[in-house]
Scaffold this motif. Structure first.
Motif, short mmCIF file in Angstrom:
data_model
loop_
_atom_site.label_atom_id
_atom_site.label_comp_id
_atom_site.label_asym_id
_atom_site.label_seq_id
_atom_site.Cartn_x
_atom_site.Cartn_y
_atom_site.Cartn_z
N THR A 107 -1.92 -0.44 23.56
CA THR A 107 -1.83 0.17 24.89
C THR A 107 -2.29 1.62 24.81
N VAL A 108 -3.14 2.01 25.75
CA VAL A 108 -3.51 3.41 25.91
C VAL A 108 -2.87 3.87 27.21
N SER A 109 -1.90 4.77 27.10
CA SER A 109 -1.10 5.16 28.25
C SER A 109 -1.79 6.21 29.10
N ALA A 110 -1.63 6.04 30.41
CA ALA A 110 -2.12 7.04 31.36
C ALA A 110 -1.04 8.07 31.69
N ALA A 111 0.19 7.81 31.23
CA ALA A 111 1.30 8.70 31.56
C ALA A 111 1.62 9.69 30.45
N SER A 112 1.37 9.31 29.21
CA SER A 112 1.67 10.19 28.07
C SER A 112 0.66 9.94 26.97
N ASP A 113 0.47 10.93 26.12
CA ASP A 113 -0.52 10.80 25.04
C ASP A 113 -0.18 9.62 24.13
N THR A 114 -1.20 8.90 23.71
CA THR A 114 -1.05 7.79 22.77
C THR A 114 -1.33 8.29 21.36
N ILE A 115 -0.39 8.06 20.47
CA ILE A 115 -0.50 8.54 19.09
C ILE A 115 -0.71 7.37 18.15
N PHE A 116 -1.64 7.52 17.22
CA PHE A 116 -1.77 6.56 16.12
C PHE A 116 -2.15 7.34 14.87
N TYR A 117 -2.26 6.66 13.74
CA TYR A 117 -2.31 7.36 12.46
C TYR A 117 -3.43 6.83 11.55
N MET A 118 -4.09 7.77 10.91
CA MET A 118 -5.07 7.47 9.88
C MET A 118 -4.43 7.75 8.52
N ALA A 119 -4.39 6.73 7.67
CA ALA A 119 -3.82 6.89 6.33
C ALA A 119 -4.94 6.82 5.30
N PHE A 120 -4.79 7.60 4.23
CA PHE A 120 -5.82 7.58 3.17
C PHE A 120 -5.22 8.08 1.86
N ASP A 121 -5.99 7.90 0.79
CA ASP A 121 -5.62 8.25 -0.57
C ASP A 121 -4.63 7.24 -1.15
N MET B 10 0.84 -1.19 0.00
CA MET B 10 0.00 0.00 0.00
C MET B 10 0.88 1.24 0.00
N SER B 11 0.40 2.26 -0.65
CA SER B 11 1.17 3.51 -0.74
C SER B 11 0.21 4.68 -0.60
N PHE B 12 0.04 5.14 0.65
CA PHE B 12 -0.90 6.21 0.93
C PHE B 12 -0.24 7.57 0.72
N VAL B 13 -1.02 8.50 0.23
CA VAL B 13 -0.51 9.85 -0.01
C VAL B 13 -0.56 10.68 1.26
N TYR B 14 -1.63 10.53 2.05
CA TYR B 14 -1.84 11.38 3.22
C TYR B 14 -1.99 10.57 4.50
N THR B 15 -1.57 11.18 5.59
CA THR B 15 -1.84 10.63 6.92
C THR B 15 -2.30 11.75 7.84
N LYS B 16 -3.08 11.39 8.83
CA LYS B 16 -3.48 12.31 9.89
C LYS B 16 -3.14 11.68 11.22
N THR B 17 -2.68 12.50 12.14
CA THR B 17 -2.31 12.02 13.47
C THR B 17 -3.53 12.03 14.39
N CYS B 18 -3.75 10.91 15.08
CA CYS B 18 -4.83 10.79 16.06
C CYS B 18 -4.19 10.71 17.45
N THR B 19 -4.72 11.46 18.39
CA THR B 19 -4.12 11.55 19.71
C THR B 19 -5.15 11.23 20.80
N VAL B 20 -4.77 10.32 21.70
CA VAL B 20 -5.58 10.04 22.89
C VAL B 20 -4.96 10.82 24.05
N ASP B 21 -5.70 11.75 24.61
CA ASP B 21 -5.23 12.59 25.71
C ASP B 21 -5.07 11.74 26.97
N HIS B 22 -3.85 11.61 27.45
CA HIS B 22 -3.60 10.73 28.60
C HIS B 22 -4.30 11.21 29.87
N THR B 23 -4.65 12.49 29.95
CA THR B 23 -5.33 12.99 31.14
C THR B 23 -6.78 12.52 31.20
N GLN B 24 -7.27 11.93 30.10
CA GLN B 24 -8.63 11.42 30.07
C GLN B 24 -8.68 9.90 30.19
#
Length: 218
Positions: free
Chosen positions: A86-100, A1-15
């Motif tokens: 893993t969803v961390s309670a100590a620091s934000d968890t980052i994952f990515y949405m790829a498309f195109d 797969m070869s995606f043109v765009y990505t967007k960063t998704c962030t889970v706020d660790h304080t939540q």
């Protein structure tokens, strides 16, 4: 797969809470013009939205299990459940949405991977127009709709019940029968419901054998 765009998704660790969570499904809900189909001014190539995929890393090497509940090609509205290792309670968890990526022509979803073996059934009741009681888990304990109708929900679709003859029958599979019954006293039921009348209203119930008290309702 070869995606043109990505967007960063962030889970706020304080939540997140006091501790980390493992194999946790998070809800991604967004309306973004970039997620429109190419014919509507966006960058999603596949007519079914198959080239929207989630990854745990910016290099897009490790795909995450996800299930799409809703994608509107003309508006970019998108709703999906994505399981994070893993969803961390100590620091934000980052994952990515790829498309195109026009080379993606088949669904990349993995609902059974999102809802692991500890989930007995998961009903999304989408999409607000045509009611479905399809089970998203690998157990495929699909419900039977009786006199219920599709309705708009807080997240995607919902079911509307008349208070007397309407229900969704979850069946009698062992995965359901053993919940809170036959000496098994642990489990969690989660749902969103809006009452439209006062008085006694049973939201969910299960009966196996009233003689042995293998029954419950709430």
């Amino acid at each position: 797969m070869s995606f043109v765009y990505t967007k960063t998704c962030t889970v706020d660790h304080t939540q997140v809470g006091a501790g980390d969570s493992s194999n946790f499904p998070v809800l991604v809900t967004v309306t973004d013009t970039d997620l429109k189909a190419v014919g509507s001014g966006g960058f999603v190539q596949n007519a079914s939205g198959y080239d929207i995929v989630f990854y745990s890393d910016a290099a897009l090497t490790t795909k995450l299990p996800f299930e799409v509940e809703r994608w509107i090609s003309t508006t970019g509205e998108f709703i999906a459940s994505v399981t994070l290792p893993t969803v961390s309670a100590a620091s934000d968890t980052i994952f990515y949405m790829a498309f195109d990526d026009p080379s993606v022509t088949t669904s990349q979803e993995n609902p059974g991977g999102v809802w692991g073996t500890s989930y007995r059934t998961v009903y999304h009741l989408s999409n607000g127009t045509v009611l479905s009681a399809q089970d998203s888990t690998s157990y495929r304990n699909d419900g039977t709709i009786v006199n219920a109708a599709a309705a708009t929900g807080q997240i995607d679709g919902a079911a509307s019940f008349n208070g007397t003859t309407a229900e969704i029958n979850c069946g009698s599979g062992a995965r359901i029968d053993n919940l809170f019954c036959s000496g098994n006293n642990t489990g969690t039921i989660e749902l969103w419901a809006k009452r439209t009348a006062t008085g006694f209203q049973c939201i969910i119930s299960k009966s196996i054998d009233f003689a042995t008290a293998d029954a419950w309702e709430l």
